[in-house]
Scaffold this active site. Structure first.
Site, short mmCIF file in Angstrom:
data_model
loop_
_atom_site.label_atom_id
_atom_site.label_comp_id
_atom_site.label_asym_id
_atom_site.label_seq_id
_atom_site.Cartn_x
_atom_site.Cartn_y
_atom_site.Cartn_z
N GLU A 33 36.93 -19.53 30.06
CA GLU A 33 36.72 -19.09 31.44
C GLU A 33 36.63 -20.26 32.42
O GLU A 33 37.05 -20.13 33.58
CB GLU A 33 35.46 -18.22 31.54
CG GLU A 33 35.67 -16.78 31.11
CD GLU A 33 35.68 -16.58 29.60
OE1 GLU A 33 35.41 -17.56 28.88
OE2 GLU A 33 35.97 -15.46 29.14
N HIS A 45 27.23 -6.89 28.70
CA HIS A 45 28.53 -6.43 29.18
C HIS A 45 28.39 -5.35 30.24
O HIS A 45 29.30 -4.53 30.40
CB HIS A 45 29.37 -5.88 28.02
CG HIS A 45 30.03 -6.92 27.18
ND1 HIS A 45 29.33 -7.77 26.37
CD2 HIS A 45 31.34 -7.26 27.02
CE1 HIS A 45 30.18 -8.58 25.74
NE2 HIS A 45 31.39 -8.28 26.11
#
Ligand SMILES: Cc1ncc(C[n+]2csc(CCOP(=O)(O)OP(=O)(O)O)c2C)c(N)n1
Ligand SMILES: Cc1ncc(C[n+]2csc(CCOP(=O)(O)OP(=O)(O)O)c2C)c(N)n1
Ligand SMILES: [Mg+2]
Ligand SMILES: [Mg+2]
Lengths: 349, 324, 324, 349
Positions: free
Chosen positions: B60, B129
């Site tokens: 990322e 999440h």
């Protein structure tokens, strides 16, 4: 060899990695390995069925096809050793002795679950069994595993920490920081990369500049390059014994790359269609459970003994399913519990 | 007109801008042939090819760094951070680099880029999440923060974000991906920083964002049946923050309730509340009430998650507390 | 009594706890023989040796991961993140792992650890080395957040943090490291979550944190000369947040002014303001005023940085706006 | 070889890295290299003086002793190429043609500064000169450099991106992610590790499990291992030319490790006392500017020519000092300018 060529021949390439003749476990151990693998296999299959029935909510990541790795380490590790796993951690929890009911209950969000539903399938944790957590952010738990290993070294208590992760994880920063620090501090930690050839839906070869995403990085940390057939429980067990022994004897960390394959998709929603059919077929033919059964039979283990193992595992799964189905949802009061160590969630006065 | 899902709208919005402007490229994990884990980029790889739709390793920081460097040098990248929770592994690029560079360089560097991400809970994915992290972004000077609630807004605000000269964090709500709406054919271009008054009522102003908007509307409908008439405002973006629309409404209703999916401490409702409490305090006829997820991580089990995230019932309760 | 600097107090507080408890270890960059880049760990390496004071590579994720794993398994680590801005490269460990693990595991895992960090501006280090990020932490359920303003509090709150069973983020203010005070000899142990009323006055309540506390006091002194009597409260920790002390004072003064070093949007003052606006609105006789750094990155040049960070003059102006 | 042994013999080890006979630059280039190094040296020395006089505020990180690296790349790069540097970036800005006044003015927080004081010494940026920024969070800018390189490749415009960083930076996650992605995408980027043997106050050898923190990691990304004497401007230049050419010709990224040493402490506040005196002395004897002068004289370059270069640089520094001293502080209105592209800081309506 291009990526596609490699993938096509992968099974035979992988077979060549094996050096399982030396350090082959004795028969009792091999039977234990088989038992462990069968338990994992049956639970994962049931989890898949329950998902199809709408009983497993949210997401879940099955380890079908990768059982040999968890079983080998689970069998070779000592009580007190620490396991750190990913969201694909059902196998690893079971292999450390966590009960099927508590795993399945967690998948179903029931109060019999390991964490009474608060964590979910991606976060299986049972401190009692040395299962120090399953982590759902790629990479982080490698750094946390170091901390447990450091603690053992500091306290002089001799536990070894084993940390499992996937091929895709080798490309994230935390992997680099963690393996590096483990090497600098010479920690009693074993990093096990389960290279199942895919990240979520993308081939690891498409986004990695080396062929062995973990092993080809080992030298960057002064570590030995180790590749093992992750579908061969004997080879995995021998590798585990050596790495655990090195760690326990103060010879520092290992980074192991186990070649394997997941039989299903990445997670429950994924049919895994991006994988060439011939590749899938070739790997199914190398199913770690089926091939190991054949190997044991060939080595003289009785078929009845193996049948009994399978029947027992099936019964265990049935019972776990029943218990989980009958278990109530978590008590609503749990929502506000255990943010802090006083048991509550109070953040203001 | 076409009946579109929210997730299809993401792809349509991106396609609209990629068609228009060859400097727009897409970078992320599994976004290419796989079409994204939320299937929000389906078809783009086939249409625009591997040169403009780039799969990356699980890296990322490298994704956002690539987007930033490309934006500095003439491109208009759209980067995907798959789940917004993963911003935590690359927050440095957002908070320290992308947000600050224009200012630190005294305006030399312009960063027209979009970072889109699946945000929010309600889908039983557990604490790592499911977060609503648009508030993390709001706290960082130098980025714009967008979070659409409707299918049409997904397209319009995506277009506005891509065309904006500043870095925009674009939060798609995971629980809305399957939502469906009719949207007009042809180009749709929205505007950043303009809240939308979804319904008007004279008794209380309810302000919501993303997946809380339909809940606020449901609450307002139930309240109407009880004779309480609520204005519902969809903020649509946190930066720029359309205070004027909220303040105007509060001036009429005298009551403000914010509905936030985020955990309580330092949600955007706190900022809005503090602005009204500072600038419009004399318009208020009752306390400003914030309805939020409690200040806890999100539990995975469906029964617990449903208790955590604000429901129409809890919104109604909040309205009653403000009116009491 | 001994005259100590704030930076010396850090080392003394840590030494006090390391002496007492052999499970306390120190992990960070350049903290060993070098004594830390802020010289806040001077002497600890010599006293406790390389087994308990560990230098690391430049790997903030690895540092916090090591602290977390060690805390899970019986140790009480103190990790250093050199400048708090660097939390951005390891925010995942804080926000997703350390803060959530107790909850996700249904209480199986306890994480007694401290992460200390040099925080705040005023030292001309520019936008990437000057941030006040205690607010980032406050937004994450599951961590405690401490920021001492006085030399004695550094020791007492450090001790309380190390002894606390939960993860604590301990923000040392860079602009205060050289501050000096007399502190008592012997063990000092404070308490988390208790604000300190520094001076009392009946006209307005000024709430501040860390380096803003001396500025608030200076403002209060100047106001006293003008016949306005201010209560000044040092929050000392954001989580737990001592709302009661603030609310009590506001009940008496009717006016609240918060003084924050952080950029405006979503500073802790917003949360405090929203709580008072919700729960104590009828105690208020004027708007709640927030004095903050404007919502911009911090500039490096001394003349600009001084304009950015709240000054006693700007605090006085805030008080006047609340009283107007 | 233990760490300490290595450090003691480092200078001679380093000398052995050199292979500067081949690809040695022509005389005009060598004179240009010398001129560049002298300019950097004089500015850094002056910056140190001004700090002692209290005129340089905040922090600053001098590149004294490391001039050959910046000078070599600055000389070998083309207009339009992109430079990404760290907080230790004064050398790199000057070497790309940024004026001394604008660098010094920035250090002093004056309106003549490159960013009118808004960035400070750690963030020197001059887009006009391809100086795409100096970054103060270790590691981040390697990922950003990739973006510029990707952009060049996408646009087909042929620029090369060069990204400088230190030895300590090789241990952070962003390093791993960046070099890896550059290799996967075959980007036209050159990563240059200036290994000056220290992080802030800690020896890189104490916290790194390999001897060459960058070069020993190259293979992890399928890249060639390159070590060069960073104090030898000829060797650096030859290395730069090759790497730039590879990048420009589509042969992908390079990772170069240049061995060097900083003459002073890490930053203005640091006297650098943690370094063994013999180590410091040995490296001072390998001063890149002084040794290169001697080499040029030996090669027949006139002493007067070199004297003139030095005089000119000194004059330039004097003028820059004067201009910066006389430059006013930034206009207060700049505080609220350029957060956003509309020139302002408005975040609400
Ligand atoms: C930081 C981060 N980025 C992305 C993801 C989304 N994600 C979850 S699993 C996964 C693939 C991981 O692949 P691998 O490491 O090979 O493990 P496998 O799933 O094959 O076991 C991705 C990208 C994540 N969880 N965390
Ligand atoms: C992420 C991060 N961690 C720590 C620091 C503090 N820091 C600044 S420079 C430095 C040392 C860097 O060493 P190296 O990469 O060798 O570069 P050098 O300073 O020697 O040029 C450190 C630790 C930082 N700026 N960013
Ligand atoms: Mg994988
Ligand atoms: Mg260095």
């Amino acid at each position: 060899m291009t990526v596609n060529e490699y993938q096509k021949v992968a099974p035979s390439v992988v077979t060549a990695y094996v050096s399982s003749q030396e350090g082959r476990p004795d028969t009792a151990t091999r039977v234990a390995l088989y038992r462990s693998m069968v338990r994992l296999r049956y639970l994962e299959k049931r989890a898949h069925d329950l998902f199809l029935q709408g009983l497993v909510k949210g997401t879940s990541h099955l380890g079908l096809g990768q059982e040999a790795i968890a079983a080998a380490f689970g069998t070779a590790m000592r009580k007190g050793d620490y396991t750190f796993a990913t969201y694909r951690g059902h196998n690893h929890a079971l292999a450390r002795g966590v009960s099927m009911t508590s795993v399945m209950g967690e998948l179903m969000g029931r109060s019999c679950g390991l964490m009474a539903g608060k964590g979910g399938s991606m976060h299986l944790t049972s401190v009692e069994h040395g299962m120090m957590g399953s982590y759902a952010i790629v990479g982080a738990h490698l750094t946390i595993a170091n901390g447990a290993a450091f603690s053992s070294k500091y306290r002089g208590t001799g536990e070894v920490t084993v940390c499992f992760f996937g091929d895709g994880t080798t490309n994230i920063g935390a992997f680099h920081e963690a393996v590096n620090l483990a090497a600098v501090w010479q920690l009693p930690v074993v990093f096990v990369c389960e290279n199942n050839l895919y990240m979520e839906y993308t081939s690891i070869f498409d986004v990695t500049p080396v062929e062995n995403p973990a092993a080809d990085r080992a030298a960057a940390y002064g570590l030995e390059s180790i590749v093992v057939d992750g579908n061969d429980a004997d080879a995995m067990y021998a590798t585990a014994v050596t790495a655990l022994d090195n760690a326990r004897s103060g010879r520092g960390p290992s980074l192991i790359e186990a070649k394997t394959y997941r039989h299903g998709g990445h997670s429950r929603a994924d049919p895994g269609k991006y994988r060439p059919d011939e590749e899938l077929q070739a790997w199914l033919a190398r199913d770690p459970v089926i091939t190991y059964r054949a190997r044991l039979v060939e080595a003289g283990v009785g078929v009845q003994e193996l049948d009994l193992i399978e029947e027992a595992a099936l019964k265990e799964v049935d019972r776990a399913t029943e218990e989980s189905r009958n278990s109530p949802p978590p008590d609503p009061s749990l929502l506000m519990k255990d943010v802090f160590a006083d048991g509550g969630a109070t953040w203001r006065s | 007109m076409a009946l579109l899902t929210y997730r299809e709208a993401v792809a349509r919005g991106i396609a609209q801008e990629m068609d228009r402007d060859s400097s727009v490229v897409l970078i992320g994990e599994d976004i290419g042939a796989a079409g994204g884990v939320f299937k929000a980029t389906v078809g783009l790889y086939e249409r625009f090819g591997p040169k403009r739709v780039l799969d990356t390793p699980i890296s990322e920081q490298a994704i956002l760094g690539a987007a930033m460097g490309a934006a500095m040098t003439g491109l208009r990248p759209i980067a995907e951070i798959m789940f917004s929770d993963f911003f935590a592994v690359c927050w440095d690029l957002v908070a320290n680099e992308i947000a600050k560079t224009r200012y630190m360089t005294n305006g030399q560097v312009t960063l027209p880029l979009v970072i889109r991400s699946g945000n929010g809970g309600g889908v039983r994915f557990g604490a790592q999440h499911s977060q609503s992290i648009e508030n993390w972004a709001m706290a960082i000077p130098g980025v714009k923060v967008v979070a659409p609630s409707s299918v049409a807004d997904v397209i319009g605000l995506m277009a506005a974000s891509v065309r904006d000269p500043d870095p925009v964090l674009f939060f798609e709500h995971k629980a809305l991906y399957a939502a469906k709406e009719d949207v007009p054919d042809g180009e749709i271009v929205g505007e950043l920083g303009r809240a939308k008054v979804i319904r008007e009522g004279s008794d209380v102003t309810i302000v919501a964002l993303a997946a809380m908007v339909p809940k606020a509307v449901a609450a307002a409908e139930m309240l109407a049946g009880q004779g309480i008439h609520a204005t519902v405002i969809d903020l649509r973006s946190l930066i720029p923050l359309d205070v004027a629309t909220v303040a105007d409404s509060v001036a009429r209703t005298g009551h403000l309730v914010t509905v936030e999916e985020n955990p309580r401490a330092l949600g955007w409702g706190a900022e809005l509340s503090s602005i009204i409490a500072e600038e419009n305090v004399f318009d208020l006829d009752g306390p400003i009430v914030r309805v939020t997820t409690p200040h806890v991580p999100l539990p995975a089990a469906d029964s617990l998650e449903d208790l955590a995230i604000p429901s129409p019932e809890r919104i109604i309760d909040g309205v009653r507390r403000s009116l009491a």
